[in-house]
Every structure is written in structure tokens, then in C-alpha cells.
Design a protein around this motif. Structure first.
Motif, PDB file in Angstrom:
ATOM      1  N   GLY A 123     127.002 -44.775  40.198  1.00 18.70           N
ATOM      2  CA  GLY A 123     126.507 -44.410  41.516  1.00 18.70           C
ATOM      3  C   GLY A 123     126.427 -45.586  42.465  1.00 18.70           C
ATOM      4  N   THR A 124     126.932 -46.758  42.063  1.00 13.32           N
ATOM      5  CA  THR A 124     126.907 -47.927  42.929  1.00 13.32           C
ATOM      6  C   THR A 124     128.098 -47.882  43.868  1.00 13.32           C
ATOM      7  N   ALA A 125     127.886 -48.147  45.172  1.00 14.41           N
ATOM      8  CA  ALA A 125     128.980 -48.115  46.129  1.00 14.41           C
ATOM      9  C   ALA A 125     129.958 -49.228  45.830  1.00 14.41           C
ATOM     10  N   VAL A 126     131.254 -48.875  45.862  1.00 19.18           N
ATOM     11  CA  VAL A 126     132.275 -49.873  45.593  1.00 19.18           C
ATOM     12  C   VAL A 126     133.339 -49.803  46.661  1.00 19.18           C
ATOM     13  N   SER A 127     134.033 -50.916  46.880  1.00 19.81           N
ATOM     14  CA  SER A 127     135.117 -50.953  47.850  1.00 19.81           C
ATOM     15  C   SER A 127     136.376 -50.441  47.193  1.00 19.81           C
ATOM     16  N   ALA A 128     137.464 -50.395  47.978  1.00 16.04           N
ATOM     17  CA  ALA A 128     138.731 -49.934  47.442  1.00 16.04           C
ATOM     18  C   ALA A 128     139.197 -50.813  46.289  1.00 16.04           C
ATOM     19  N   SER A 129     138.780 -52.080  46.271  1.00 18.75           N
ATOM     20  CA  SER A 129     139.192 -52.995  45.214  1.00 18.75           C
ATOM     21  C   SER A 129     138.303 -52.879  43.990  1.00 18.75           C
ATOM     22  N   GLY A 130     137.261 -52.019  44.074  1.00 22.90           N
ATOM     23  CA  GLY A 130     136.374 -51.834  42.939  1.00 22.90           C
ATOM     24  C   GLY A 130     135.168 -52.749  42.946  1.00 22.90           C
ATOM     25  N   THR A 131     135.023 -53.573  43.975  1.00 25.23           N
ATOM     26  CA  THR A 131     133.892 -54.488  44.062  1.00 25.23           C
ATOM     27  C   THR A 131     132.717 -53.803  44.745  1.00 25.23           C
ATOM     28  N   ALA A 132     131.519 -53.957  44.218  1.00 27.68           N
ATOM     29  CA  ALA A 132     130.328 -53.366  44.834  1.00 27.68           C
ATOM     30  C   ALA A 132     130.190 -53.876  46.260  1.00 27.68           C
ATOM     31  N   TYR A 170     134.173 -57.035  58.927  1.00 35.17           N
ATOM     32  CA  TYR A 170     135.379 -57.332  59.704  1.00 35.17           C
ATOM     33  C   TYR A 170     136.451 -57.956  58.816  1.00 35.17           C
ATOM     34  N   SER A 171     136.042 -58.855  57.928  1.00 38.37           N
ATOM     35  CA  SER A 171     136.995 -59.537  57.050  1.00 38.37           C
ATOM     36  C   SER A 171     137.659 -58.596  56.061  1.00 38.37           C
ATOM     37  N   GLN A 172     137.066 -57.417  55.869  1.00 30.58           N
ATOM     38  CA  GLN A 172     137.617 -56.426  54.948  1.00 30.58           C
ATOM     39  C   GLN A 172     138.314 -55.290  55.707  1.00 30.58           C
ATOM     40  N   GLY A 173     138.571 -55.515  57.006  1.00 27.29           N
ATOM     41  CA  GLY A 173     139.228 -54.494  57.815  1.00 27.29           C
ATOM     42  C   GLY A 173     138.266 -53.608  58.580  1.00 27.29           C
ATOM     43  N   GLY A 174     136.958 -53.863  58.456  1.00 21.20           N
ATOM     44  CA  GLY A 174     135.962 -53.082  59.180  1.00 21.20           C
ATOM     45  C   GLY A 174     135.697 -53.643  60.564  1.00 21.20           C
ATOM     46  N   LEU A 175     134.500 -53.355  61.089  1.00 18.61           N
ATOM     47  CA  LEU A 175     134.195 -53.737  62.466  1.00 18.61           C
ATOM     48  C   LEU A 175     132.897 -54.525  62.597  1.00 18.61           C
ATOM     49  N   ALA A 176     132.346 -55.026  61.493  1.00 19.75           N
ATOM     50  CA  ALA A 176     131.058 -55.722  61.569  1.00 19.75           C
ATOM     51  C   ALA A 176     131.162 -57.145  61.029  1.00 19.75           C
ATOM     52  N   ALA A 177     130.558 -58.076  61.768  1.00 23.40           N
ATOM     53  CA  ALA A 177     130.462 -59.454  61.288  1.00 23.40           C
ATOM     54  C   ALA A 177     129.446 -59.512  60.156  1.00 23.40           C
ATOM     55  N   ALA A 178     129.544 -60.528  59.321  1.00 27.13           N
ATOM     56  CA  ALA A 178     128.576 -60.698  58.249  1.00 27.13           C
ATOM     57  C   ALA A 178     127.188 -60.886  58.850  1.00 27.13           C
TER      58      ALA A 178
END
Length: 214
Positions: free
Chosen positions: A31-40, A158-166
Motif C-alpha cells: 500500500g506504499t505509493a511508488v513511482s513508475a520506477s518502483g521507488t517509494a 519537477y525533476s521527475q517530469g512533474g510540476l513541483a520543486a522540491a
């Protein structure tokens, strides 16, 4: 540099701040959210905060123009800048996303707030645009640290293709950036006149994002 230090101190808190199911992420077996690469997602967020903090620290050190004794060299405006990133020292002392209400000001009667000089400049810009028959609206302005974490969760880094800065690095967290509501005419007006009021379009893929450059 207090803002950068604050980022490192809050790294341990990210796991508890970030919700488990951000958009554009899938759920793992537990149930942990993961990215397309499988990283939480929370791990990606923590890694990006650490990376951008290190990059900002290196850039600030390189651009600070200080001697080995730590005194500003000729031409360095240490009284008004934090290193070379253009953040006024008044804001740097508070930390990104931690600007107190007293240092913020409403932009006209919009309900949106920015660092007081930026708010005053944007109010003047909106008035000037209106005089030319152009409407410049605002959809987002100052954002707290927790608010930036929420945006990163919902819109992706943003670095992952999104729209938010860290979190801890966004100009929204300094009260220096706005997201504007612009039609084609208003976008053209901003590109022609924004700099006259201190605002620049500085983020690729985000034509609505304008930053104040004091």
C-alpha cells in the motif's frame, strides 16, 4: 544559509508529512505509493530535497564572492543577497516556506500574498495591464513548506517530469513567485512588460510561473 540547514533538519519529517497515495504513482504490495520506477514517492521526495539542497549550497558558496576570511570581496552585495541565488537575506533568515505573515503582503485585493516588495510590484503590474485592457489573474502565490510538500505529492517533482520543486527550494516558499491566470493576450503582455515590473518567466514547461527578481 539557514534555509538550506532547515531543509536538512526537516528531512526526517518528510515520511510523516507526505500522504501515501500521490497522483501519478501506483500502490505497492504493502500500500506504499511508488513511482513508475518502483521507488517509494516519499523516498524520491527525500532524495530530491537532499540533492537540491546540496546543489544550492555548492552554488551559493561558489557565487558568494567571499575571501578566505569570510569577508565579502569587492562588488559583492552581501547585505542584500544570499550567495548567488538572488534570495534577499531578509527572507533567507526566515527559511523557505517559513516566511512570517508580517513579512508578507496581499496583492491588491486578490487574497494572494507575497513578500511585501514583490506584492507591491505585482499590484502595480496588474494595474498597468488593466490600463492596457489586459486582465492578469493569480492562481497561486506564497506557499508554506507543508504546502509545497502537498503540491509535490499531487503534481509530482519537477525533476521527475512533474510540476513541483522540491520542498524547501521553491520560489513560492520565498514569497517571490506567482502562478498567473493568463490568456494568450495576457501572456504576450507579460512577456513584453513583465520585466519592467521585476517579474520574469523562468521555468520551462510552466508559462504561468513568474518570479520576482529584486
Amino acid at each position: 544559509m539557514e534555509g538550506i540547514t532547515a531543509i536538512a533538519q526537516r528531512m526526517a519529517q518528510i515520511q510523516s508529512i507526505v500522504a501515501p497515495r500521490p497522483p501519478a504513482a501506483s500502490a505497492g504490495a504493502a500500500g506504499t505509493a511508488v513511482s513508475a520506477s518502483g521507488t517509494a514517492f516519499s523516498d524520491l521526495l527525500a532524495q530530491e530535497v537532499a540533492r537540491t539542497a546540496a546543489t544550492a549550497s555548492t552554488a551559493a558558496t561558489a557565487a558568494a564572492g567571499t575571501s578566505t576570511a569570510g569577508t565579502p570581496t569587492a562588488g559583492q552585495s552581501a547585505a542584500t543577497r544570499l550567495g548567488g541565488d538572488g534570495v534577499p537575506t531578509e527572507l533567507a533568515a526566515y527559511g523557505n516556506g517559513k516566511i512570517p505573515p508580517a513579512a508578507l503582503q496581499e496583492v491588491g485585493t486578490t487574497g494572494h500574498r507575497l513578500w511585501a516588495p514583490a506584492a507591491q510590484a505585482l499590484t502595480g503590474l496588474i494595474t498597468a495591464a488593466a490600463a492596457d485592457g489586459v486582465k492578469v489573474g493569480i492562481t497561486d502565490s506564497y506557499r508554506s513548506y507543508a504546502g509545497q510538500v502537498d503540491v509535490a505529492q499531487r503534481k509530482g517533482l519537477y525533476s521527475q517530469g512533474g510540476l513541483a520543486a522540491a520542498p524547501g527550494t521553491s520560489d513560492h516558499g520565498w514569497g517571490l513567485a506567482v502562478d498567473l491566470d493568463l490568456d494568450a493576450t495576457a501572456q504576450a503582455w507579460m512577456r513584453a512588460h513583465g520585466a519592467e515590473h521585476g517579474f520574469v518567466e523562468d521555468t520551462p514547461r510552466e508559462p504561468w510561473h513568474w518570479a520576482y527578481t529584486p
